[in-house]
Design a protein around this motif. Structure first.
Motif, short mmCIF file in Angstrom:
data_model
loop_
_atom_site.label_atom_id
_atom_site.label_comp_id
_atom_site.label_asym_id
_atom_site.label_seq_id
_atom_site.Cartn_x
_atom_site.Cartn_y
_atom_site.Cartn_z
N GLU A 28 27.86 -22.37 6.32
CA GLU A 28 28.17 -21.85 4.82
C GLU A 28 26.89 -20.85 4.58
N LEU A 29 25.57 -20.95 5.08
CA LEU A 29 24.78 -19.98 4.90
C LEU A 29 25.04 -18.51 5.63
N ALA A 30 25.60 -19.00 7.00
CA ALA A 30 26.05 -17.75 7.61
C ALA A 30 27.30 -16.72 6.78
N VAL A 31 27.92 -17.63 6.30
CA VAL A 31 29.21 -16.85 5.44
C VAL A 31 28.38 -16.12 4.24
N VAL A 32 27.56 -16.72 3.69
CA VAL A 32 26.97 -16.19 2.49
C VAL A 32 26.27 -14.99 2.86
N ASN A 33 25.44 -14.89 4.08
CA ASN A 33 24.78 -13.91 4.70
C ASN A 33 25.73 -12.58 5.05
N ASP A 34 26.84 -13.11 5.74
CA ASP A 34 27.84 -12.28 6.26
C ASP A 34 28.47 -11.29 5.03
N ILE A 35 29.06 -12.14 4.01
CA ILE A 35 29.67 -11.75 2.62
C ILE A 35 28.69 -10.92 2.00
N SER A 36 27.47 -11.47 1.69
CA SER A 36 26.43 -10.45 1.00
C SER A 36 26.27 -9.12 1.74
N GLN A 37 26.11 -9.15 2.91
CA GLN A 37 25.86 -7.94 3.67
C GLN A 37 27.27 -7.04 3.36
N SER A 38 28.40 -7.53 3.45
CA SER A 38 29.73 -6.68 3.30
C SER A 38 29.68 -6.29 1.65
N GLN A 39 29.16 -6.99 0.91
CA GLN A 39 29.10 -6.81 -0.36
C GLN A 39 27.89 -5.55 -0.92
N ARG A 40 26.69 -5.61 -0.13
CA ARG A 40 25.99 -4.43 -0.19
C ARG A 40 26.56 -3.25 0.27
N GLU A 41 27.30 -3.36 1.38
CA GLU A 41 27.99 -2.05 1.98
C GLU A 41 28.97 -1.59 0.90
N SER A 42 29.70 -2.52 0.43
CA SER A 42 30.65 -2.17 -0.60
C SER A 42 30.12 -1.50 -1.86
N LEU A 43 28.89 -2.05 -2.32
CA LEU A 43 28.48 -1.79 -3.41
C LEU A 43 27.71 -0.19 -3.44
N SER A 44 27.28 -0.08 -2.03
CA SER A 44 26.79 1.34 -1.79
C SER A 44 27.92 2.37 -1.95
N GLN A 45 29.18 1.83 -1.28
CA GLN A 45 30.36 2.81 -1.26
C GLN A 45 30.61 3.00 -2.74
N VAL A 46 30.76 2.02 -3.60
CA VAL A 46 31.19 2.43 -4.94
C VAL A 46 30.29 3.18 -5.59
N GLU A 47 28.90 3.13 -5.35
CA GLU A 47 27.82 4.00 -6.07
C GLU A 47 28.15 5.53 -5.64
N HIS A 48 28.46 5.68 -4.38
CA HIS A 48 29.00 6.89 -3.97
C HIS A 48 29.94 7.67 -4.64
N LEU A 49 30.84 6.63 -4.78
CA LEU A 49 32.13 7.09 -5.20
C LEU A 49 32.00 7.44 -7.08
N VAL A 50 30.94 6.75 -7.48
CA VAL A 50 30.54 6.93 -8.90
C VAL A 50 29.82 7.99 -9.10
N ASN A 51 28.94 8.48 -8.21
CA ASN A 51 28.41 9.86 -8.08
C ASN A 51 29.11 11.11 -8.09
N ALA A 52 30.36 10.58 -7.17
CA ALA A 52 31.09 11.57 -6.80
C ALA A 52 32.42 11.90 -7.93
N GLY A 53 32.36 10.99 -9.04
CA GLY A 53 33.14 10.88 -9.98
C GLY A 53 34.62 10.28 -9.81
N ALA A 54 34.61 9.72 -8.66
CA ALA A 54 35.84 9.25 -8.18
C ALA A 54 36.05 7.48 -8.56
N ALA A 55 34.93 6.91 -9.25
CA ALA A 55 35.02 5.61 -9.66
C ALA A 55 33.93 5.65 -11.17
N GLY A 56 34.31 4.48 -11.92
CA GLY A 56 33.43 4.41 -12.99
C GLY A 56 32.31 3.48 -13.01
#
Length: 489
Positions: free
Chosen positions: A188-216
């Motif tokens: 379960e901890l491996a799943v949490v770490n894996d999903i956490s890493q994926s979510q950090r990458e997803s959050l970084s992508q959303v932040e780039h989209l926000v800066n570009a005006g493509a997301a809110g």
């Protein structure tokens, strides 16, 4: 010599023959409960055949096998049960001594001064007496009180031995359960770490989209919230892992502060287990230690009825003494100092009949209670076995569905991310897909653990695991290292 035989040896021989007569009280006969021929229709993967002795080897996990052997050699509960067995064996040896003569050596000196009125004329008023004798007594067990006592002590020792085997089997199962809990928490901890890493990458992508005006900003906050939702599961899992590791350390007889877990290899996708042999209900009687312990307790209670019943009959003893009695130390060596006697003593507490019958009634009630406990233990064993079989079937079915569910949710989350990045979907769809993916992957890890725990429950219900401790080369003495010797017959 002939006269000595007639006076002493002949009566003793006759009494010894009488002592071999049948003992009073009921003779024990093991119960024969009606049992089904089989356990019914077992789930897939279970079948008849001899139960695996070292069942933990089914998992092909060397670390687990090593942990169980360490626990069998050092577990405190096993050590306590072993000491209680030694106590029962000592009580059995003590009961057997009641069948033998008792006595010892007595040395005495007495100096007495008599009064003038009680002293014959021309006799000294001061008298000294030296004694050196061997006293002995032997209870002629005409009515079987001592024999029933031995019978009860032997049965009690058998019950303690069965309880020891039960503790050994239980400890092996508890170690396996704790180990699989740890492996499951690690997954379960491996799943949490894996999903956490994926979510950090997803959050970084959303932040780039926000800066570009493509997301809110709303999309960024939802992505961050999902990341924190995943991360918050880690502390509780770490707490559970520490608590389970501490429980495992105690099972192994070690302090939690100094215990080091073996390396845990990653879980396989599917546990490959060969067909599990579960035997038959008749074999369960011999395998389940609690059933054996209950049967031996019933035998002991039955024998104690005879012990109390013997109180209704006379107690016959032969007492004797052989030694020297003289008025001075010099006279002790003379033939005139030799003193000897032998004779029977019969005691019959006819006025205590009411008390004896009350004790007999109490013993009979305890025997009836022991029989009910035996029946209850058997029913509970059959119920636990059936529950374990059904839990195993349900765990296997659940695991299969969880595998399909997790694969579908993982693919759905991947497609949702691709669609959003391509501008074809809403970020809300991505969040929902990733949340579902996280939940299903954790549920899959739990399902794998449940399958392993279900197998452990089957072997625990069947009473498997203690047979390994009957092998001479195995150390199963618990914390005190006491060897497990069979109870003397």
């Amino acid at each position: 010599m002939r006269r000595f035989y007639q006076i002493v040896l002949f009566p003793l021989s006759a009494l010894a023959l009488l002592a071999g007569c049948a003992a009073v009280g009921p003779n024990y006969s093991p119960p024969k409960p009606p049992l089904p021929a089989s356990f019914g229709e077992p789930p897939a993967g279970l079948g008849s055949g001899a139960v695996e002795v070292e069942w933990w080897r089914t998992f092909d996990d060397p670390a687990l096998s090593a942990l169980i052997q360490r626990a069998l050699a050092a577990n405190p509960d096993i050590g306590i049960a072993a000491i209680r067995l030694e106590e029962a064996k000592a009580m059995l040896r003590g009961s057997r001594q009641e069948l033998l003569p008792s006595g010892g050596i007595a040395l005495g000196y007495e100096k007495r001064r008599t009064g003038e009125a009680e002293t014959p004329p021309d006799q000294p008023r001061q008298i000294e007496t030296y004694r050196s004798v061997v006293d002995a007594s032997w209870e002629i067990d005409l009515f079987g009180r001592a024999r029933r006592s031995v019978e009860a002590a032997r049965a009690q020792a058998g019950s303690r031995e069965a309880l020891l085997r039960g503790v050994q089997a239980s400890v092996a199962a508890e170690v396996a359960a704790a180990w699989f809990e740890l492996r499951g928490i690690g997954a379960e901890l491996a799943v949490v770490n894996d999903i956490s890493q994926s979510q950090r990458e997803s959050l970084s992508q959303v932040e780039h989209l926000v800066n570009a005006g493509a997301a809110g900003e709303f999309d960024r906050l939802r992505a961050e919230a999902l990341l924190r939702t995943v991360e918050v599961a880690a502390p509780e899992l770490e707490r559970r892992r520490a608590a389970t590791a501490n429980a495992l350390a105690i099972l192994l007889g070690e302090t939690p502060q100094t215990f080091h877990l073996p390396a845990i290899t990653p879980e396989r996708e599917v546990l490959v287990v060969r067909r599990i042999a579960v035997g038959s209900p008749a074999a369960l009687l011999a395998r389940r230690s609690d059933i054996t312990a209950a049967e031996r307790s019933l035998a002991a209670a039955t024998a104690r009825i005879g012990v109390e019943t013997a109180g209704l009959y006379p107690d016959v003893q032969v007492q004797g003494s052989l030694g020297f009695v003289a008025g001075s130390l010099d006279a002790m060596s003379g033939s005139g100092a030799l003193s000897a006697f032998i004779g029977p003593v019969i005691r019959w507490s006819v006025l205590d009949t009411g008390r004896v019958r009350a004790r007999i009634a109490a013993s009979e009630a305890r025997a009836r209670e022991a029989l009910i406990v035996y029946d209850q233990t058997l029913l509970r064993a059959l119920g636990e076995t059936d529950d374990a079989f059904k839990a195993y079937g349900a765990a296997g079915h659940t695991l299969g569905l969880r595998l399909l569910e997790s694969a579908a949710n993982r693919e759905a989350a991947r497609l949702a991310r691709l669609r959003f990045l391509a501008g074809e979907g809403l970020y809300l769809d991505v969040l929902e897909a990733e949340r579902t993916d996280f939940a299903s992957r954790r549920a899959l890890a739990v399902a794998r653990t449940d399958q392993r725990l279900a197998i452990v429950s089957i072997y625990k219900a069947l009473g498997g695991g203690w047979e390994v401790c009957t092998q001479v080369e195995r150390d199963c003495g618990g914390a005190d290292g006491t060897s497990k010797l069979p109870v003397a017959k």
